[in-house]
Scaffold this motif. Structure first.
Motif, PDB file in Angstrom:
ATOM      1  N   GLY A 157      34.168  45.694  39.171  1.00  0.00           N
ATOM      2  CA  GLY A 157      34.292  47.129  38.959  1.00  0.00           C
ATOM      3  C   GLY A 157      35.508  47.510  38.147  1.00  0.00           C
ATOM      4  O   GLY A 157      36.516  46.795  38.145  1.00  0.00           O
ATOM      5  N   PRO A 158      35.425  48.642  37.466  1.00  0.00           N
ATOM      6  CA  PRO A 158      36.503  49.062  36.570  1.00  0.00           C
ATOM      7  C   PRO A 158      37.806  49.410  37.276  1.00  0.00           C
ATOM      8  O   PRO A 158      38.880  49.241  36.723  1.00  0.00           O
ATOM      9  N   THR A 159      37.747  49.878  38.500  1.00  0.00           N
ATOM     10  CA  THR A 159      38.974  50.261  39.204  1.00  0.00           C
ATOM     11  C   THR A 159      39.889  49.067  39.401  1.00  0.00           C
ATOM     12  O   THR A 159      41.088  49.142  39.129  1.00  0.00           O
ATOM     13  N   LEU A 160      39.345  47.952  39.856  1.00  0.00           N
ATOM     14  CA  LEU A 160      40.181  46.764  40.060  1.00  0.00           C
ATOM     15  C   LEU A 160      40.559  46.105  38.746  1.00  0.00           C
ATOM     16  O   LEU A 160      41.644  45.535  38.625  1.00  0.00           O
ATOM     17  N   LEU A 161      39.698  46.191  37.760  1.00  0.00           N
ATOM     18  CA  LEU A 161      39.996  45.562  36.476  1.00  0.00           C
ATOM     19  C   LEU A 161      41.065  46.300  35.686  1.00  0.00           C
ATOM     20  O   LEU A 161      41.856  45.681  34.981  1.00  0.00           O
ATOM     21  N   HIS A 162      41.092  47.623  35.791  1.00  0.00           N
ATOM     22  CA  HIS A 162      41.918  48.408  34.872  1.00  0.00           C
ATOM     23  C   HIS A 162      42.877  49.379  35.549  1.00  0.00           C
ATOM     24  O   HIS A 162      43.383  50.272  34.892  1.00  0.00           O
ATOM     25  N   SER A 163      43.147  49.234  36.832  1.00  0.00           N
ATOM     26  CA  SER A 163      44.062  50.155  37.493  1.00  0.00           C
ATOM     27  C   SER A 163      45.485  49.960  36.974  1.00  0.00           C
ATOM     28  O   SER A 163      45.844  48.888  36.494  1.00  0.00           O
ATOM     29  N   ASP A 164      46.280  51.010  37.077  1.00  0.00           N
ATOM     30  CA  ASP A 164      47.671  50.955  36.634  1.00  0.00           C
ATOM     31  C   ASP A 164      48.520  50.248  37.686  1.00  0.00           C
ATOM     32  O   ASP A 164      48.289  50.386  38.880  1.00  0.00           O
ATOM     33  N   PRO A 186      50.709  46.913  39.477  1.00  0.00           N
ATOM     34  CA  PRO A 186      50.262  45.658  40.087  1.00  0.00           C
ATOM     35  C   PRO A 186      49.237  45.906  41.193  1.00  0.00           C
ATOM     36  O   PRO A 186      49.224  46.958  41.825  1.00  0.00           O
ATOM     37  N   LEU A 187      48.415  44.925  41.404  1.00  0.00           N
ATOM     38  CA  LEU A 187      47.357  44.980  42.406  1.00  0.00           C
ATOM     39  C   LEU A 187      47.670  43.957  43.489  1.00  0.00           C
ATOM     40  O   LEU A 187      47.924  42.790  43.186  1.00  0.00           O
ATOM     41  N   ILE A 188      47.693  44.391  44.739  1.00  0.00           N
ATOM     42  CA  ILE A 188      47.933  43.491  45.865  1.00  0.00           C
ATOM     43  C   ILE A 188      46.633  43.369  46.637  1.00  0.00           C
ATOM     44  O   ILE A 188      46.072  44.373  47.086  1.00  0.00           O
ATOM     45  N   LEU A 189      46.142  42.153  46.780  1.00  0.00           N
ATOM     46  CA  LEU A 189      44.873  41.898  47.449  1.00  0.00           C
ATOM     47  C   LEU A 189      45.105  41.311  48.831  1.00  0.00           C
ATOM     48  O   LEU A 189      46.005  40.488  49.026  1.00  0.00           O
ATOM     49  N   TYR A 190      44.294  41.743  49.794  1.00  0.00           N
ATOM     50  CA  TYR A 190      44.309  41.165  51.129  1.00  0.00           C
ATOM     51  C   TYR A 190      42.928  41.357  51.732  1.00  0.00           C
ATOM     52  O   TYR A 190      42.103  42.106  51.214  1.00  0.00           O
ATOM     53  N   CYS A 191      42.673  40.657  52.805  1.00  0.00           N
ATOM     54  CA  CYS A 191      41.425  40.822  53.550  1.00  0.00           C
ATOM     55  C   CYS A 191      41.726  40.464  54.995  1.00  0.00           C
ATOM     56  O   CYS A 191      42.882  40.464  55.407  1.00  0.00           O
ATOM     57  N   GLY A 192      40.732  40.112  55.760  1.00  0.00           N
ATOM     58  CA  GLY A 192      40.954  39.777  57.160  1.00  0.00           C
ATOM     59  C   GLY A 192      41.748  38.504  57.362  1.00  0.00           C
ATOM     60  O   GLY A 192      42.604  38.436  58.237  1.00  0.00           O
ATOM     61  N   GLY A 193      41.481  37.475  56.571  1.00  0.00           N
ATOM     62  CA  GLY A 193      42.158  36.197  56.760  1.00  0.00           C
ATOM     63  C   GLY A 193      42.675  35.560  55.494  1.00  0.00           C
ATOM     64  O   GLY A 193      43.260  34.494  55.534  1.00  0.00           O
ATOM     65  N   ASN A 253      38.568  36.880  45.215  1.00  0.00           N
ATOM     66  CA  ASN A 253      38.659  38.055  44.350  1.00  0.00           C
ATOM     67  C   ASN A 253      39.807  37.919  43.355  1.00  0.00           C
ATOM     68  O   ASN A 253      39.670  38.282  42.183  1.00  0.00           O
ATOM     69  N   ALA A 254      40.942  37.389  43.801  1.00  0.00           N
ATOM     70  CA  ALA A 254      42.089  37.201  42.917  1.00  0.00           C
ATOM     71  C   ALA A 254      41.757  36.246  41.773  1.00  0.00           C
ATOM     72  O   ALA A 254      42.099  36.512  40.619  1.00  0.00           O
ATOM     73  N   LEU A 255      41.074  35.154  42.090  1.00  0.00           N
ATOM     74  CA  LEU A 255      40.701  34.220  41.029  1.00  0.00           C
ATOM     75  C   LEU A 255      39.711  34.866  40.064  1.00  0.00           C
ATOM     76  O   LEU A 255      39.834  34.710  38.844  1.00  0.00           O
ATOM     77  N   ALA A 256      38.751  35.613  40.587  1.00  0.00           N
ATOM     78  CA  ALA A 256      37.791  36.299  39.714  1.00  0.00           C
ATOM     79  C   ALA A 256      38.507  37.257  38.770  1.00  0.00           C
ATOM     80  O   ALA A 256      38.225  37.292  37.571  1.00  0.00           O
ATOM     81  N   LEU A 257      39.445  38.036  39.281  1.00  0.00           N
ATOM     82  CA  LEU A 257      40.200  38.965  38.436  1.00  0.00           C
ATOM     83  C   LEU A 257      41.012  38.212  37.388  1.00  0.00           C
ATOM     84  O   LEU A 257      41.105  38.650  36.236  1.00  0.00           O
ATOM     85  N   GLN A 299      46.350  39.969  35.148  1.00  0.00           N
ATOM     86  CA  GLN A 299      47.466  39.090  35.488  1.00  0.00           C
ATOM     87  C   GLN A 299      48.446  39.709  36.471  1.00  0.00           C
ATOM     88  O   GLN A 299      49.222  38.997  37.099  1.00  0.00           O
ATOM     89  N   ASP A 300      48.440  41.017  36.581  1.00  0.00           N
ATOM     90  CA  ASP A 300      49.429  41.686  37.421  1.00  0.00           C
ATOM     91  C   ASP A 300      48.910  41.866  38.846  1.00  0.00           C
ATOM     92  O   ASP A 300      48.740  42.971  39.334  1.00  0.00           O
ATOM     93  N   LEU A 301      48.653  40.740  39.513  1.00  0.00           N
ATOM     94  CA  LEU A 301      48.159  40.832  40.878  1.00  0.00           C
ATOM     95  C   LEU A 301      48.882  39.859  41.776  1.00  0.00           C
ATOM     96  O   LEU A 301      49.478  38.889  41.321  1.00  0.00           O
ATOM     97  N   ALA A 302      48.850  40.171  43.045  1.00  0.00           N
ATOM     98  CA  ALA A 302      49.451  39.315  44.062  1.00  0.00           C
ATOM     99  C   ALA A 302      48.473  39.216  45.218  1.00  0.00           C
ATOM    100  O   ALA A 302      47.656  40.119  45.452  1.00  0.00           O
ATOM    101  N   LEU A 303      48.578  38.133  45.948  1.00  0.00           N
ATOM    102  CA  LEU A 303      47.720  37.893  47.092  1.00  0.00           C
ATOM    103  C   LEU A 303      48.580  37.809  48.339  1.00  0.00           C
ATOM    104  O   LEU A 303      49.505  36.994  48.406  1.00  0.00           O
TER     105      LEU A 303
END
Length: 82
Positions: free
Chosen positions: A22-29, A31-38, A45-49, A55-59
């Motif tokens: 989706g465009p929100t995760l691909l193009h948001s302003d 850095p993007l921090i990803l988390y889930c239950g475990g 998702n981080a690898l897919a992005l 490139q501006d993401l953290a897990l």
């Protein structure tokens, strides 16, 4: 995260993967921090992005399981009060 893979367990082609992400995760302003239950789905998702050029993401690999185990950390559930 399961929707990002084909029947053989490989990531979808990049054009299809971009739609699934989706465009929100691909193009948001910012850095993007990803988390889930475990941490596992967030890692997929981080690898897919990353494959799509983001490139501006953290897990946060501890994810919600680790965060919720520490009663000192803030957590909000449900809708905010009006």
């Amino acid at each position: 995260a399961r929707t990002l893979f084909d029947a053989q367990g490989r990531y979808l082609p990049k054009d299809v993967l971009a739609v699934a992400i989706g465009p929100t995760l691909l193009h948001s302003d910012g850095p993007l921090i990803l988390y889930c239950g475990g941490g596992i789905s967030a890692a997929a998702n981080a690898l897919a992005l990353t494959l799509l050029g983001r490139q501006d993401l953290a897990l946060y690999d501890g994810s919600l399981q680790e965060w919720a185990a520490d009663a000192r950390l803030p957590m909000t559930t449900g809708a905010a009060p009006a």
